[in-house]
Enzyme design. Structure first.
Site: not given
Length: 222
Positions: A67-69
């Site tokens: 997942l994106d940060k």
């Protein structure tokens, strides 16, 4: 538009250190916090991540997806090679199910719909992506309105494809950017939330040993 995030912005949350939703001999399922990387970044200062934290207790843990940060929610790690291969194959062949919760700017008029817009890398503004009808890859997102607030809308998104920043760009393309989005929101929309209002709420896949299809849920943080 807010300034692009830099390396100096990385201050990963410490509480909870690792939010475990499920663990057995094959898999570790966690609820990732917004602001924490899934895997280490290229810069040495970006070492702290879900994978590092998991390996302190489960040394063989390996990330099956990312997942994106700034996105929170359900992540699954495999604890052995066999499990990693079986779960990784499900992601590769789109045999998993996913749904996301978002809060977007403005009031969405319709109750549900489908965004079908091809996406490509915006090479002049990496890592941003953009709608590109000439060179973009097919990308589809189903959406459903859950609640309309004063000047925002809560929605459930189901990505039918898995392009980089797909949900962010698709919401911006229909005129309702995700609140708190440092890459795509204008300043007022970015400042309207204390974090990116994007959460991986549900992830379903077939367990590598029991062969039962199971859906894991991360509590709504909004």
């Amino acid at each position: 538009m807010p300034p692009m995030p830099t390396l100096h912005d990385y201050q990963p949350p410490m509480e909870p250190y690792l939010d475990v939703l499920h663990v057995d001999d094959d898999i570790l399922v966690v609820n990732k916090q917004s602001g924490l990387l899934s895997v280490p970044g290229k810069d040495p200062s970006l070492w702290d991540c879900i994978e590092y934290r998991a390996r302190q207790t489960w040394p063989t843990a390996g990330m099956c997806h990312r997942l994106d940060k700034d996105t929170s929610g359900v992540l699954v790690l495999a604890l052995n090679k066999r499990a990693h291969g079986r779960i990784g194959s499900q992601f590769e062949h789109r045999k998993t199910t996913k749904s996301y919760l978002v809060r977007v700017a403005g009031i969405v008029a319709e109750d549900s719909g489908l965004v079908d817009l091809p996406l490509a890398t915006d090479w002049l503004n990496k890592p941003r992506q953009r709608v590109d009808f000439d060179h973009g890859r097919p990308s589809q997102t189903q959406w459903q309105v859950l609640e309309r607030e004063d000047n925002a809308t809560r929605m459930r998104l189901v990505p039918l494809t898995g392009r980089t920043h797909q949900l962010r760009v698709h919401m911006k393309a229909i005129g309702h950017v995700i609140l708190g989005d440092a890459f795509y929101a204008e300043e007022a929309e970015f400042l309207a939330a204390d974090r990116l209002q994007l959460h991986a709420a549900e992830l379903g896949f077939t367990h590598p040993t029991t062969e039962q299809f199971t859906t894991f849920v991360a509590p709504d943080p909004f």
